[in-house]
Enzyme design. Structure first.
Site, PDB file in Angstrom:
ATOM      1  N   SER A   1     -31.327  10.035  12.559  1.00 25.85           N
ATOM      2  CA  SER A   1     -32.636   8.912  12.149  1.00 25.85           C
ATOM      3  C   SER A   1     -33.858   9.456  11.466  1.00 25.85           C
ATOM      4  O   SER A   1     -34.141   9.958  11.766  1.00 25.85           O
ATOM      5  CB  SER A   1     -32.164   7.987  13.473  1.00 25.85           C
ATOM      6  OG  SER A   1     -31.394   7.222  14.190  1.00 25.85           O
TER       7      SER A   1
ATOM      8  N   GLU B   1     -39.527   9.434  11.921  1.00 21.30           N
ATOM      9  CA  GLU B   1     -38.843   9.910  13.079  1.00 21.30           C
ATOM     10  C   GLU B   1     -39.154  11.569  12.578  1.00 21.30           C
ATOM     11  O   GLU B   1     -39.506  11.743  14.182  1.00 21.30           O
ATOM     12  CB  GLU B   1     -37.763   9.099  13.753  1.00 21.30           C
ATOM     13  CG  GLU B   1     -37.580   9.634  15.358  1.00 21.30           C
ATOM     14  CD  GLU B   1     -36.593   9.874  15.262  1.00 21.30           C
ATOM     15  OE1 GLU B   1     -35.823  10.478  15.809  1.00 21.30           O
ATOM     16  OE2 GLU B   1     -35.553   8.907  15.343  1.00 21.30           O
TER      17      GLU B   1
ATOM     18  N   ARG C   1     -39.331   7.289  21.335  1.00 27.25           N
ATOM     19  CA  ARG C   1     -39.507   8.372  20.419  1.00 27.25           C
ATOM     20  C   ARG C   1     -40.776   8.968  20.570  1.00 27.25           C
ATOM     21  O   ARG C   1     -40.702   9.671  19.456  1.00 27.25           O
ATOM     22  CB  ARG C   1     -39.241   8.097  18.879  1.00 27.25           C
ATOM     23  CG  ARG C   1     -37.489   7.860  19.005  1.00 27.25           C
ATOM     24  CD  ARG C   1     -36.191   8.584  18.981  1.00 27.25           C
ATOM     25  NE  ARG C   1     -35.655   8.723  18.781  1.00 27.25           N
ATOM     26  CZ  ARG C   1     -34.459   7.543  19.384  1.00 27.25           C
ATOM     27  NH1 ARG C   1     -35.073   7.110  21.140  1.00 27.25           N
ATOM     28  NH2 ARG C   1     -33.243   7.393  18.819  1.00 27.25           N
TER      29      ARG C   1
END
Ligand code: EPU
Length: 355
Positions: free
Chosen positions: A235, A351, A160
């Protein structure tokens, strides 16, 4: 190409947060973007709006990147190089690939957002990350309005993460991404448990990229809320990767704590993505603990606070039931971070980009 005043951004972010843009412009081509850049330098780029939590009105000019186009640059016996404009919807592109039998992105089916943002956070799911298929990324440098090509290596991809979140943060607008996809001998990745069970359930023997895509779509639909129905950004937190010492201490107290061993110097939750690189670098064993489990253990799964909540099937996903503000969602996220820190000594990292 016209600047509009006081536009609600609710339809343009998957969390469905109703903040306003004082000034807003829709950009349909690279030329329009270059023209804009010749006069404006201070703006906020909005692409698919799928990895954002908007907590306030945006004072800067909001530039909605809506550039379209999928072009096969060249192809040989085995691979095709496909250039995709930043404003193309990611899942539409994945389905196009399946239709044309181009392999590599099928595990990334149904991820919300646009193609141009996929390299920034190196989207990933079910054992595959987009970095595995990216050949190069084209960016327009805001400072001098010139294009630059970033090779896959230049992008410094990680879990990520990429150069566009670090050294080159806010310096470039990604205008297109070129993918290298397989034309035959597809490298099917069905190792993820849920994919395997889905294929078995449907009695699939000679698995195709379409079978994988269909399986991923079914799994995602069963676990993750559809942003068209309930606002969310996938998420909300990254999975946590902790040291051996911390892991062993925690495991004594929490025998049923799920974990995966990962290698590396930097936290990373996906063992598959690490395998190749570790050969060449000094690495140590770290432990990935799913953030969804940590959040669930703190009692938040399925909880609702006004219109802000934690999804009932996946505690890693925060949701907007309708009229939550970005601030309310962020307050809930911080409440969760505090609880996880208190109970497990783990600092969950968001995130999603908080604006
Ligand atoms: N778990 C729980 N409770 C929950 C959720 C998860 O206990 O509410 C535990 C379970 O033990 C489960 C494990 O966590 O086995 C892993 O859960 P899951 O397979 O759902 O995956 P994840 O690690 O929670 C990651 C990505 C997802 C991606 C899936 C599948 C991150 C932050 N998230 O989630 O990505 O779809 O793997 O590959 O890495 C996204 O980034 O928006 C996203 C949805």
């Amino acid at each position: 190409m016209k600047i509009q005043q006081n536009i609600s951004l609710k339809p343009y972010n998957t969390f469905g947060i109703a903040v306003n843009a004082q000034r807003y412009i829709d950009i349909a081509s690279l030329n329009e973007l270059k023209e804009l850049l010749s006069t404006e330098k201070d703006f906020f780029i909005l692409s698919g709006g799928s990895n954002l939590l908007l907590t306030k009105d945006i004072e800067k000019l909001v530039v909605h990147l809506n550039t379209k186009g999928i072009e096969v640059l060249h192809s040989d016996e085995n691979d095709a190089f496909i250039k995709v404009q930043a404003g193309e919807n990611w899942h539409v592109f994945v389905l196009w690939c399946i239709d044309h039998n181009y392999g590599g992105v099928e595990n990334l089916s149904l991820i919300p957002g646009n193609v141009g943002t996929t390299p920034i956070q190196n989207i990933g799911a079910y054992g595959v990350e987009v970095k595995d298929t990216i050949h190069e990324v084209e960016g327009l440098k805001i400072e001098n309005n010139t294009s630059k090509i970033f090779t896959n290596k230049d992008c410094e991809f990680d879990y990520r993460d990429s150069i566009f979140k670090n050294e080159q943060k806010d310096n470039y607008i990604i205008t297109s991404v070129t993918f290298k996809l397989t034309k035959n001998h597809h490298k099917l990745n069905s190792s993820y448990g849920a994919i395997q069970s889905e294929l078995e359930k449907n009695n699939i023997k000679n698995t195709t990229i379409k079978d994988i895509s269909d399986a991923v779509i079914t799994i995602r639909q069963s676990k993750l809320p559809d942003p068209k129905e309930i606002g969310n950004s996938g998420s909300f937190f990254k999975n946590s990767v902790i040291s051996k010492e911390q892991f062993e201490k925690l495991q004594e107290k929490h025998l049923n704590m799920p974990f995966y061993e990962v290698k590396g110097n930097k936290p990373h939750p996906d063992p598959d993505s690490y395998r190749d690189r570790d050969v060449n670098r000094k690495s140590k064993i770290l432990y990935k603990v799913p953030a969804g489990w940590l959040v669930e253990q703190c009692g938040f799964k399925g909880k609702r606070f006004g219109d802000a909540g934690v999804h009932k099937n996946q505690a890693l996903v925060l949701v907007n039931y309708g009229n939550a503000t970005g601030k309310e969602i962020w307050e809930l996220a911080q409440k969760i971070q505090k609880a996880v820190l208190k109970k497990f000594g783990i600092a969950l990292e968001a995130e999603v980009n908080i604006i």
